[in-house]
Design an enzyme around this catalytic site. Structure first.
Site, PDB file in Angstrom:
ATOM      1  CG  ASP A  58      -2.142   0.820   1.180  1.00  0.00           C
ATOM      2  OD1 ASP A  58      -2.511   1.466   0.163  1.00  0.00           O
ATOM      3  OD2 ASP A  58      -2.816   1.122   2.290  1.00  0.00           O
ATOM      4  NE  ARG A  96      -4.265   6.830  -7.084  1.00  0.00           N
ATOM      5  CZ  ARG A  96      -4.235   6.339  -5.798  1.00  0.00           C
ATOM      6  NH1 ARG A  96      -4.001   7.246  -4.683  1.00  0.00           N
ATOM      7  NH2 ARG A  96      -4.238   5.120  -5.376  1.00  0.00           N
ATOM      8  CG  HIS A 145      -0.159   2.277  -9.321  1.00  0.00           C
ATOM      9  ND1 HIS A 145      -0.313   1.806  -8.187  1.00  0.00           N
ATOM     10  CD2 HIS A 145      -1.280   3.117  -9.756  1.00  0.00           C
ATOM     11  CE1 HIS A 145      -1.827   2.220  -7.510  1.00  0.00           C
ATOM     12  NE2 HIS A 145      -2.176   3.221  -8.510  1.00  0.00           N
ATOM     13  CG  ASN A 149      -8.113  -2.066  -5.178  1.00  0.00           C
ATOM     14  OD1 ASN A 149      -7.093  -2.796  -5.076  1.00  0.00           O
ATOM     15  ND2 ASN A 149      -8.083  -1.072  -4.313  1.00  0.00           N
ATOM     16  CB  ILE A 152      -7.487  -6.928   7.335  1.00  0.00           C
ATOM     17  CG1 ILE A 152      -6.672  -7.308   8.399  1.00  0.00           C
ATOM     18  CG2 ILE A 152      -7.654  -8.192   6.291  1.00  0.00           C
ATOM     19  CD1 ILE A 152      -5.068  -7.622   8.163  1.00  0.00           C
ATOM     20  CB  SER A 153      -8.035  -3.475   2.849  1.00  0.00           C
ATOM     21  OG  SER A 153      -7.454  -2.327   3.498  1.00  0.00           O
TER      22      SER A 153
HETATM   23  C1  IPE Z   1      -5.449  -2.793  -0.473  1.00  0.00           C
HETATM   24  O1  IPE Z   1      -5.147  -1.371  -0.496  1.00  0.00           O
HETATM   25  C2  IPE Z   1      -5.368  -3.385  -1.736  1.00  0.00           C
HETATM   26  C3  IPE Z   1      -4.402  -3.589  -2.156  1.00  0.00           C
HETATM   27  C4  IPE Z   1      -3.158  -3.461  -1.816  1.00  0.00           C
HETATM   28  C5  IPE Z   1      -4.218  -4.316  -3.580  1.00  0.00           C
HETATM   29  P1  IPE Z   1      -6.183  -0.360  -0.788  1.00  0.00           P
HETATM   30  O2  IPE Z   1      -5.242   0.836  -0.624  1.00  0.00           O
HETATM   31  O3  IPE Z   1      -7.077  -0.434  -1.671  1.00  0.00           O
HETATM   32  O4  IPE Z   1      -7.068  -0.574   0.702  1.00  0.00           O
HETATM   33  P2  IPE Z   1      -8.046   0.636   1.397  1.00  0.00           P
HETATM   34  O5  IPE Z   1      -9.110   1.023   0.502  1.00  0.00           O
HETATM   35  O6  IPE Z   1      -7.125   1.908   1.790  1.00  0.00           O
HETATM   36  O7  IPE Z   1      -8.385  -0.034   2.640  1.00  0.00           O
HETATM   37  C1  IPE Z   2      -1.437   0.306  -3.146  1.00  0.00           C
HETATM   38  O1  IPE Z   2      -1.220   1.555  -3.364  1.00  0.00           O
HETATM   39  C2  IPE Z   2      -1.617  -0.281  -4.710  1.00  0.00           C
HETATM   40  C3  IPE Z   2      -3.032  -0.992  -5.011  1.00  0.00           C
HETATM   41  C4  IPE Z   2      -4.005  -0.829  -3.987  1.00  0.00           C
HETATM   42  C5  IPE Z   2      -3.295  -1.270  -6.363  1.00  0.00           C
HETATM   43  P1  IPE Z   2      -2.514   2.773  -3.626  1.00  0.00           P
HETATM   44  O2  IPE Z   2      -2.932   2.981  -4.798  1.00  0.00           O
HETATM   45  O3  IPE Z   2      -3.566   2.153  -2.649  1.00  0.00           O
HETATM   46  O4  IPE Z   2      -1.725   3.969  -2.824  1.00  0.00           O
HETATM   47  P2  IPE Z   2      -2.336   4.910  -1.684  1.00  0.00           P
HETATM   48  O5  IPE Z   2      -2.938   4.060  -0.524  1.00  0.00           O
HETATM   49  O6  IPE Z   2      -3.518   5.558  -2.534  1.00  0.00           O
HETATM   50  O7  IPE Z   2      -1.255   5.942  -1.287  1.00  0.00           O
HETATM   51 MG    MG Z   3      -3.839   2.542  -0.670  1.00  0.00          MG
END
Ligand code: IPE
Ligand code: IPE
Ligand code: MG
Length: 243
Positions: free
Chosen positions: A18, A31, A35, A66, A193-194
């Site tokens: 994350d 963003r 990635h 997502n 934990i999401s």
């Molecule tokens: C959890 O991260 C999913 C992945 C790392 C793929 P998110 O960034 O989507 O989680 P939330 O929504 O903040 O809980």
């Molecule tokens: C994790 O990083 C990657 C995925 C969930 C696919 P994020 O995209 O959630 O990054 P933040 O949490 O918005 O910083």
């Molecule tokens: Mg995230």
């Protein structure tokens, strides 16, 4: 820094990767840039886990939730995934790593499915480590899927209701040939934990770090493993029983 004890590694390490978006934003970038850089941390972490001797590494790459992100971002993530699969097949072969995927794989774009199936097939005889990508993965979706499959078998007299136990449930999860998770790492300072591996983390240890995923490296992995190795896993017993 303290050395890692090779005899006390988590057999199954699961990582919630994350913080890519915040990492990019901090430098005034989009963003997608986060990635992109996140894929570098994936490569390094996979190689280091294999070298250490971790048998199962599961990476949360894309959750069922997502899908609700902007269409553009979802497309970027899918494109990066295809690119990484094409590019890193050689890394997997060189390191004797088998690729596996869990989640609602059918819901992924055909182009992703094709690449994924190809890499899974080409690495199926590799034995050093199983790398599992959680893609379009949600633990609730996984449990619903398991309940449906078990119900169908009960209806057709393949399983009796009385026979349903932990092992039957395990066999019907996406993770059916994998051991329970020993350690969960989540980066970016979020303590949740999401919807990741709810059943499989019943007795997992947790390690949270403020580090954003694109900054996660060998040193950070080692810190998490050393923290894990200091813990006493009691599984409901007393300390005296364990020692
Ligand atoms: C959890 O991260 C999913 C992945 C790392 C793929 P998110 O960034 O989507 O989680 P939330 O929504 O903040 O809980
Ligand atoms: C994790 O990083 C990657 C995925 C969930 C696919 P994020 O995209 O959630 O990054 P933040 O949490 O918005 O910083
Ligand atoms: Mg995230």
């Amino acid at each position: 820094m303290k050395e890692i004890d090779k005899d006390n590694l988590p057999k199954h390490l699961a990582i919630i990767m994350d913080g890519n978006g915040r990492w990019a934003k901090k430098q005034g970038m989009l963003r997608a840039f986060g990635h992109e850089n996140g894929t570098k941390s994936v490569k390094v972490t996979v190689e280091n886990c294999a070298k250490l001797g971790i048998e199962f590494l599961t990476l949360y790459a894309f959750s069922t939730e997502n899908w609700n992100r902007p269409k553009m971002e979802v497309e970027t993530l899918m494109k990066l995934l295809i690119g990484a699969l094409k590019k890193e097949l050689k890394t997997l072969q060189d390191n004797n790593i088998r690729l596996n995927a869990i989640g609602n794989i059918d819901s992924l774009p055909n182009s992703v499915k094709k690449e994924l199936q190809e890499v899974i097939l080409k690495t199926e005889n590799n034995t050093r480590m199983t790398l599992t990508l959680a893609l379009s993965y949600g633990a609730r979706d996984e449990i619903i899927n398991a309940v449906k499959n078990i119900s169908e078998k009960v209806k057709n007299n393949i399983i009796s209701t009385d026979a349903i136990d932990e092992s039957i449930i395990n066999q019907h999860l996406y993770t059916h040939n994998m051991p329970d998770v020993d350690l969960v790492i989540r980066t970016s300072g979020e303590h949740r934990i999401s919807n990741f591996l709810l059943w499989q983390i019943a007795y997992a240890e947790f390690y949270f770090t403020e580090v954003l995923w694109p900054d996660f490296n060998e040193e950070e992995l080692n810190k998490a493993l050393i923290s894990y190795q200091k813990r006493e896993r009691r599984f409901g017993k007393t300390s005296e029983q364990i020692r």
